[in-house]
Design a protein around this motif. Structure first.
Motif, short mmCIF file in Angstrom:
data_model
loop_
_atom_site.label_atom_id
_atom_site.label_comp_id
_atom_site.label_asym_id
_atom_site.label_seq_id
_atom_site.Cartn_x
_atom_site.Cartn_y
_atom_site.Cartn_z
N HIS A 42 0.83 -1.19 0.00
CA HIS A 42 0.00 0.00 0.00
C HIS A 42 0.87 1.25 0.00
CE1 HIS A 42 -3.01 -2.97 0.89
NE2 HIS A 42 -2.34 -3.33 1.96
N ILE A 43 0.61 2.13 -0.93
CA ILE A 43 1.54 3.23 -1.19
C ILE A 43 0.87 4.58 -1.03
CG2 ILE A 43 3.11 4.23 -2.89
CD1 ILE A 43 3.01 1.38 -4.29
N SER A 44 1.37 5.39 -0.10
CA SER A 44 0.99 6.80 -0.05
C SER A 44 2.03 7.60 -0.82
CB SER A 44 0.90 7.28 1.40
OG SER A 44 -0.22 6.72 2.05
N LEU A 45 1.65 8.79 -1.24
CA LEU A 45 2.57 9.63 -2.01
C LEU A 45 2.78 10.96 -1.29
CD1 LEU A 45 1.07 9.08 -5.60
CD2 LEU A 45 2.85 7.75 -4.42
N SER A 46 3.99 11.48 -1.37
CA SER A 46 4.26 12.78 -0.74
C SER A 46 5.35 13.52 -1.49
CB SER A 46 4.70 12.57 0.72
OG SER A 46 5.07 13.80 1.31
N THR A 47 5.12 14.80 -1.66
CA THR A 47 6.18 15.63 -2.26
C THR A 47 7.10 16.22 -1.19
OG1 THR A 47 4.67 17.51 -2.31
CG2 THR A 47 4.84 16.20 -4.33
N ASP A 48 6.86 15.85 0.07
CA ASP A 48 7.73 16.31 1.15
C ASP A 48 8.88 15.30 1.32
OD1 ASP A 48 8.96 17.24 3.44
OD2 ASP A 48 7.17 17.17 4.70
N VAL A 49 9.86 15.42 0.44
CA VAL A 49 10.97 14.45 0.42
C VAL A 49 11.76 14.51 1.72
CG1 VAL A 49 13.07 13.74 -0.78
CG2 VAL A 49 11.12 14.61 -2.09
N ILE A 50 12.05 15.70 2.18
CA ILE A 50 12.82 15.84 3.42
C ILE A 50 12.06 15.19 4.58
CG2 ILE A 50 13.73 17.48 5.13
CD1 ILE A 50 14.24 19.42 2.86
N GLY A 51 10.76 15.47 4.65
CA GLY A 51 9.97 14.95 5.76
C GLY A 51 9.96 13.43 5.80
N VAL A 52 9.65 12.80 4.68
CA VAL A 52 9.57 11.34 4.65
C VAL A 52 10.94 10.73 4.91
CG1 VAL A 52 9.13 9.32 3.18
CG2 VAL A 52 7.59 11.30 3.07
N ASN B 158 11.22 17.07 16.80
CA ASN B 158 12.09 18.24 16.81
C ASN B 158 13.07 18.21 15.64
OD1 ASN B 158 10.97 19.32 19.11
ND2 ASN B 158 12.50 18.47 20.51
N LEU B 159 13.63 17.03 15.38
CA LEU B 159 14.60 16.90 14.29
C LEU B 159 13.95 17.10 12.93
CD1 LEU B 159 16.66 13.92 15.73
CD2 LEU B 159 17.56 16.21 15.25
N LEU B 160 12.74 16.59 12.79
CA LEU B 160 12.00 16.77 11.53
C LEU B 160 11.83 18.25 11.22
CD1 LEU B 160 9.03 14.24 11.45
CD2 LEU B 160 10.59 14.74 9.59
N LEU B 161 11.39 18.99 12.22
CA LEU B 161 11.18 20.43 12.02
C LEU B 161 12.50 21.12 11.72
CD1 LEU B 161 8.58 21.10 14.85
CD2 LEU B 161 8.20 21.24 12.38
N LEU B 162 13.54 20.73 12.46
CA LEU B 162 14.86 21.32 12.29
C LEU B 162 15.38 21.13 10.87
CD1 LEU B 162 17.23 22.57 13.97
CD2 LEU B 162 18.05 20.25 14.32
N MET B 163 15.11 19.96 10.31
CA MET B 163 15.65 19.64 8.98
C MET B 163 14.74 20.12 7.85
SD MET B 163 17.20 15.88 9.82
CE MET B 163 18.28 15.66 11.23
N GLY B 164 13.60 20.69 8.22
CA GLY B 164 12.74 21.29 7.19
C GLY B 164 11.66 20.37 6.67
N GLY B 165 11.41 19.27 7.36
CA GLY B 165 10.31 18.39 6.95
C GLY B 165 9.07 18.72 7.75
N HIS B 166 7.90 18.36 7.22
CA HIS B 166 6.68 18.59 7.97
C HIS B 166 6.56 17.54 9.07
CE1 HIS B 166 2.52 19.16 9.06
NE2 HIS B 166 2.50 20.28 8.35
#
Lengths: 347, 347
Positions: free
Chosen positions: B181-191, B239-247
């Motif tokens: 099962h595949i979700s898609l996201s354009t938030d590459v940094i976040g994923v 915290n790290l996700l936000l720091l690195m620019g991911g949602h």
């Protein structure tokens, strides 16, 4: 030395007597009408029949419910130790007895749905049940902590929540220990909602345990499917947290609590039985009719979500796992995880 | 029918040949120089030596690395199937060979820290290594999915991420199946950030597994302490996700992936050994010197966080578990979970 009166002598309240007495405080453990035998035995032998541990040898005094007045006399704080099935009993019988200047800390996890589809926490429910004009500081404990491990002095991290940070700090001083780690939060809705919801979703994730075990229960464990349901649980819990007015940061408590609940006890067992193909009634009878908090909170949460969806406030399709769990429990549905409805597209 | 060229014949890439061939597409499985024996055996018998499964009987063709040109000729898409230790090899040797109009999908999990303390994902690293002026659509797979279960057709939910939603939809069409099962996201940094970080924190949570097992390994499991570390992991990962620019919504993928990683494989094993009191070197030698991605990503993430703290951009005290894990791995520290530093006060 402070005096703490614990009303309800169940496993969690009784386990909390360890850090408190080790800190030099006195615990007055009061049984509800359902705890009569527990108190009788503990008074004679110090042994707690359902926690299956010797309670602290010093600092705990035992009371039957008829002795509640003496137990409350001179207390510095009160702990509500009933399960969610004892909430109304506590509200009707104990709340009126607690003096206004004595703060209350509740271990009961759960929420209640109202006619309009909104859900309220037990601290808010208790506040609504106070005699008119009465004020009481009502606080609560959330977070992942099983009573056996707490009694054994294993490391546990929890959150105390309430409106007044000074009172929370006072409670922290009474309870914190080298193994019982306490964060504080004034976001009562957030903490309580997160830890109540974990019961719903622990049942959801446990369906995958049973699906892997198969009808005869001999299949090997799979983890991809559990992880997928864990992720979906986090997504729906975050949505519910926001919907109910809690800060989504509390997903931290919900996640830890979800993690621990999947490993143990009756919620995992019933989820696994359902996943193996048992009907809800058959699964419940396998558990010898024990009433489960997870069933109650799942039913309430789904009822709330359906009402809010009818009003157009939310979209049911944002909660496919919750609705599936509710359909299994309350509408006779067979387990058929709606995998495709979990898929998202985020642009 | 599409032709997909998989470069790297490790377990995950090879397992992905199942949904793709079941969808009627053709897979060209190309071994790296390290996969020579795997390709030799699979070509003769269809058996994959490390995945320990027969690969799909139809639709898979096998290539040694010298045959890469033929393997890429006429391909509709390329899959990068190397581990994080093969990323530079892939960038140097394969990226230049992929035509601009052929999109790439990478299974490699991890991130790289730069001199300035920032961290970049492998898709961004690959993009930075492209020959000057070359454009390539570089996409990636994240989420909780172990290769054995994927090969066996167990349900797994993952996310494909990349800049172009149309290309992601094309990949989804190639790979999606009744169990994948595949979700898609354009938030590459976040994923990518979420799924890379789970390796760091799976090691952190596994410390509690070993602490409960005790020095001789015979202690019974405790879950409160694992749950506490799980919650702390979620907090630091957010915290790290936000720091690195991911949602921060991507914590959903991180949580599911953390959940599954704690249950299996070498990261749990080394975390448990460290928790039992083994020195890092002794723990590594118990694992017969296998190099672990979790060690690499923990080291890189801690190095990044320390640099950013030196610059005053962040506060090290927001990452006590990460820093403790790093001190164990890289500074010879003994396991001594900094429980008190996890406590917060939220008003």
């Amino acid at each position: 030395m402070s005096i703490l009166t614990f009303v309800g002598a169940g496993q969690m309240a009784s386990a909390l007597s360890f850090p408190v007495t080790q800190n030099g405080h006195q615990v007055r453990l009061v049984g509800t009408p359902l705890d009569r035998d527990i108190i009788d035995v503990a008074r004679k032998t110090g042994f707690h029949a359902t926690l299956k541990r010797q309670l602290p040898p010093k600092g705990v005094k035992y009371y039957q419910i008829e002795e509640i007045t003496a137990a409350l006399d001179g207390a510095d704080a009160v702990l509500c130790g009933v399960s969610s099935f004892g909430v109304d009993w506590f509200a009707d019988n104990i709340l009126p007895l607690i003096p206004e200047n004595i703060p209350l800390l509740s271990v009961t996890k759960g929420m209640i749905d109202l006619e309009d589809g909104s859900m309220i926490t037990y601290p808010h429910y208790f506040a609504s049940k106070l005699p008119q004009g009465k004020k009481l500081s009502i606080n609560a404990i959330g977070g992942p902590c099983t009573s056996y491990e707490l009694a054994d002095g294993d490391h546990s991290a929890v959150a105390f929540c309430g409106d007044d940070i000074e009172i929370l700090r006072m409670f922290k001083q009474l309870f914190e220990s080298p193994y019982y780690h306490i964060s504080l939060s004034t976001d009562v809705i957030g903490v309580e909602c997160a830890v109540a919801l974990k019961n719903v979703y622990a049942l959801g994730v446990s369906l995958a345990v049973g699906l892997a075990q198969g009808p005869d229960g001999t299949g090997i464990q799979h983890f991809n499917s559990q992880a997928a349901l864990f992720g979906q649980s986090m997504k729906e819990m975050k949505n519910l947290l926001l919907l109910m007015g809690g800060h989504e940061d509390n997903i931290i408590y919900g996640a830890g609590d979800l993690y621990v609940t999947i490993f143990g006890g009756r919620t995992r067992k019933i989820g696994a039985l359902l996943g193996r193909g048992f009907s809800f009634d058959d699964a419940i009878s396998e558990l010898e009719g024990v009433t489960l908090e997870s069933i109650v909170i799942a039913t309430r949460t789904a009822r709330s979500v359906r009402r809010l969806a009818e009003k157009g406030i939310i979209d049911l399709s944002d909660f496919p796992l919750l609705i599936h769990v509710d359909n299994i429990i309350n509408n006779g549905a067979a387990v058929d995880i709606p995998w495709k409805s979990f898929e998202t597209e985020k642009i």
